[in-house]
Design an enzyme around this catalytic site. Structure first.
Site, PDB file in Angstrom:
ATOM      1  N   ASP A  24       0.814  -1.206   0.000  1.00  0.00           N
ATOM      2  CA  ASP A  24       0.000   0.000   0.000  1.00  0.00           C
ATOM      3  C   ASP A  24       0.858   1.272   0.000  1.00  0.00           C
ATOM      4  OD1 ASP A  24      -1.989  -1.868   0.353  1.00  0.00           O
ATOM      5  OD2 ASP A  24      -2.824  -0.958   2.165  1.00  0.00           O
ATOM      6  N   ASP A  25       0.237   2.332  -0.447  1.00  0.00           N
ATOM      7  CA  ASP A  25       0.684   3.727  -0.244  1.00  0.00           C
ATOM      8  C   ASP A  25       1.655   4.282  -1.276  1.00  0.00           C
ATOM      9  OD1 ASP A  25      -0.906   3.612   1.960  1.00  0.00           O
ATOM     10  OD2 ASP A  25       0.717   3.558   3.420  1.00  0.00           O
ATOM     11  N   HIS A  78      -6.416   3.368  -3.496  1.00  0.00           N
ATOM     12  CA  HIS A  78      -6.199   3.560  -2.055  1.00  0.00           C
ATOM     13  C   HIS A  78      -6.470   5.018  -1.677  1.00  0.00           C
ATOM     14  CE1 HIS A  78      -4.866   2.147   1.781  1.00  0.00           C
ATOM     15  NE2 HIS A  78      -3.695   2.739   1.790  1.00  0.00           N
ATOM     16  N   HIS A 120      -5.227   9.419   1.319  1.00  0.00           N
ATOM     17  CA  HIS A 120      -5.062   8.512   2.447  1.00  0.00           C
ATOM     18  C   HIS A 120      -5.835   8.966   3.682  1.00  0.00           C
ATOM     19  CE1 HIS A 120      -3.094   5.591   5.116  1.00  0.00           C
ATOM     20  NE2 HIS A 120      -2.808   4.952   4.007  1.00  0.00           N
ATOM     21  N   TYR A 150      -6.070   2.577   6.598  1.00  0.00           N
ATOM     22  CA  TYR A 150      -6.257   2.139   8.001  1.00  0.00           C
ATOM     23  C   TYR A 150      -7.313   1.029   8.116  1.00  0.00           C
ATOM     24  CZ  TYR A 150      -4.485   6.932   8.241  1.00  0.00           C
ATOM     25  OH  TYR A 150      -3.793   8.083   7.994  1.00  0.00           O
ATOM     26  N   HIS A 178       3.888  -2.371   2.960  1.00  0.00           N
ATOM     27  CA  HIS A 178       3.934  -1.034   2.351  1.00  0.00           C
ATOM     28  C   HIS A 178       5.157  -0.857   1.464  1.00  0.00           C
ATOM     29  CE1 HIS A 178       1.318  -0.597   5.869  1.00  0.00           C
ATOM     30  NE2 HIS A 178       0.689   0.307   5.149  1.00  0.00           N
TER      31      HIS A 178
END
Ligand SMILES: *[C@@H]1O[C@H](CO)[C@@H](O)[C@H](O)[C@H]1NC(C)=O
Ligand SMILES: *[C@@H]1O[C@H](CO)[C@@H](O)[C@H](O)[C@H]1NC(C)=O
Ligand SMILES: *[C@@H]1O[C@H](CO)[C@@H](O)[C@H](O)[C@H]1NC(C)=O
Ligand SMILES: *[C@@H]1O[C@H](CO)[C@@H](O)[C@H](O)[C@H]1NC(C)=O
Ligand SMILES: *[C@@H]1O[C@H](CO)[C@@H](O)[C@H](O)[C@H]1NC(C)=O
Length: 492
Positions: free
Chosen positions: A220-221, A271, A275, A312, A382
């Site tokens: 992710d991210d 995503h 965020h 989250y 991540h």
């Protein structure tokens, strides 16, 4: 040991900001060679059990402890009898586990290892070509990076039509997506389907891989300038495919890295744009967050994601209903019946809350739960920070590859029998889905008889204040803006 580390670090944080415990989030400045990157760690949701000891104000960011006060560890921290996995070979060099700490020196930004001409064709069945012109990021054409997107733009007004007439549950917005801050929602958490506080999922969510010992691989991210190219090189060498849940703000900044992920055969999911903890947003803000992340990926790759992951894991039935109406299926990492989560907690190391050895040992312990499940599982990792990629490449994935019984690493769509073409709106041939999309885009969902308009849930204010943390805390963080493209808010 884990608790001790968290407690000691939390005690430091408590001194820093004893009077402001509203926001469960800490930020630590991480000095890189020439650039500065803001690493921030969130504990508000997934780690809600520890949240009360790890609260800190966002405004405390500038006075956060630096690496010098992070827990330091040595090889002596590795217990007898624990063997670390073999290290990657070739030109990928990973630091010793004991030296991976928040604030460690990092390598220079890496270029992509392959570039693709506009119009190139991805290799999966049914693919459409990359856009015919290379994407160029013009900041003025996009919402401000890392801030929840405004709801009054022509684009968002258009996307809002997708939720017209949709039956959206009337669940109040939360404060910061945090359990401790929103007790009224916690009381109805299971009823609201609020994963954050009760781990509640719905049958429509993708939360595991059906086959026992399948390891659903997710990062992710990103995409990120240093970390993602290293990770992509490693995954290619090992012939592993992953799902990348991409932040819109990063996608427009790093389009070439996103293209490389996609052309390498990895799955791309959304995503959000900034965020944000989604349950803390109004319906309109949720549409904006999802819409802009869809749009960012579409502009770079020419395809629109059908699967998204809530930052989250912060989702409830209101957020789900909006995502579904926008054509997005929710995917979270796996939790065991007893509540153990397949979260590597790599973000806790990047945030300075946990040392790398403890992180590794904890996750190995969580993996013990794999044998208790009838199904496989989805793992959270991540690619945003070099630290989290070092942990994945050097340790977590290498350990997975040498585990007994063996794990089979797959992206989440594939492990659920979803063909690559069905991961994207432009290429899917799933007629049920296409019919739903058509109805939604025409603003006439199958539930158009519902009397509940899009304004029925929570709050329609677009002032920003109604969104609680999501807007107010981010805008109170001048440090985010100061670091520009390098400002990377964190992140699970
Ligand atoms: C399951 O995971 C928890 C941590 O969440 C760990 O304490 C426990 O030992 C694991 N169970 C097994 C059987 O390994
Ligand atoms: C087709 O799409 C529908 C609606 O999104 C979904 O429930 C179903 O599982 C999909 N089928 C396949 C084979 O992907
Ligand atoms: C429409 O909404 C009703 C009431 O919530 C629900 O029971 C029904 O399944 C929905 N229909 C469709 C096609 O989504
Ligand atoms: C519609 O919204 C009202 C409150 O605004 C709520 O009481 C009701 O349950 C909602 N109806 C459905 C079908 O969700
Ligand atoms: C909506 O926002 C206003 C302020 O903008 C606030 O006073 C009100 O409590 C909010 N309502 C809900 C249901 O969150």
């Amino acid at each position: 040991m884990k608790l001790q580390v968290v407690t000691v670090f939390s005690a430091i944080l408590a001194v820093v900001s004893a009077h402001d415990v509203r926001i469960h989030r800490q930020h630590a400045k991480v000095a890189r060679q020439d650039t500065k990157v803001l690493a921030a760690s969130g504990s508000s949701s997934a780690a809600s059990s520890a949240a009360s000891s790890a609260t800190v104000s966002a405004s405390g960011a500038t006075s956060q402890p630096t690496a010098a006060t992070s827990p330091t560890v040595t090889s002596a921290g590795i217990p007898a009898g624990v063997s670390l996995p073999p290290q990657p070979t070739g030109d990928i060099s990973i630091p010793a586990l004991s030296s991976i700490t928040s604030g460690m020196p990092t390598a220079a930004t890496l270029p992509v290892t392959a570039t693709y001409t506009p119009g190139a064709l991805p290799s999966y069945t049914g693919a459409v070509p990359l856009p015919s012109t290379s994407f160029v990021y013009v900041a003025s054409e996009w919402p401000t990076a890392d801030h929840p997107a405004p709801t009054d733009s022509p684009q968002v007004k258009e996307w809002l039509k997708e939720i017209e007439g949709v039956n959206i549950p009337d669940i109040p917005v939360t404060v910061d997506g945090a359990c401790a801050q929103t007790p009224a929602n916690v009381a109805k958490s299971a009823q609201y389907g609020w994963w954050t506080c009760s781990g509640t999922t719905r049958s429509t969510d993708i939360v595991s891989c059906p086959t026992k010992y399948d390891w659903g691989t997710t990062f992710d991210d990103g995409p990120a300038p240093y970390s993602t190219p290293t990770l992509l090189k490693f995954l290619k060498e090992k012939d592993i495919k992953s799902t990348f849940f991409v932040v819109g703000s990063r996608a427009v900044e790093r389009p070439q890295v996103l293209i490389e992920e996609y052309m390498d055969g990895h799955e791309i999911g959304c995503h959000t744009w900034a965020h944000s903890p989604m349950t803390s947003l109004t319906n309109e803000q949720i549409v904006a967050e999802l819409g802009w992340s869809r749009e960012a990926i579409r502009r770079v790759l020419g395809v629109t994601c059908r699967v998204w992951r809530p930052p989250y894991g912060d989702v409830d039935d209101r957020v789900r209903a909006i995502a579904t109406a926008m054509g997005l299926t929710t995917s979270i990492w796996t939790a065991t019946p007893s509540g153990g989560k397949f979260d590597t907690n790599d973000w806790q190391v990047a945030g300075g809350n946990e040392n790398a050895i403890q992180q590794y040992l904890n996750f190995q312990s969580i993996l013990g739960n794999a044998s208790l499940l009838d199904t496989g599982f989805i793992v959270l990792q991540h690619d945003l920070f070099e630290i989290t990629v070092d942990l994945a490449v050097g340790y977590t994935i290498n350990a997975a590859l040498t585990h007994n019984p063996p794990f089979t690493l797959k992206p989440v769509g594939e492990c659920n029998g979803i063909a690559m073409r069905d991961m994207y709106m432009e290429t899917t041939t799933n007629q049920t889905y296409l019919d739903q999309r058509k109805a939604a885009q025409a603003g006439q969902s199958s539930n158009s008889t519902s009397s509940n308009s899009t304004t029925g849930s929570g709050n329609t204010s677009t002032s920003g204040k109604s969104a609680g943390f999501a807007v107010s805390a981010l805008t109170s963080l001048p440090v985010l803006g100061a670091f520009g493209a390098g400002a990377l808010a964190l992140l699970i």
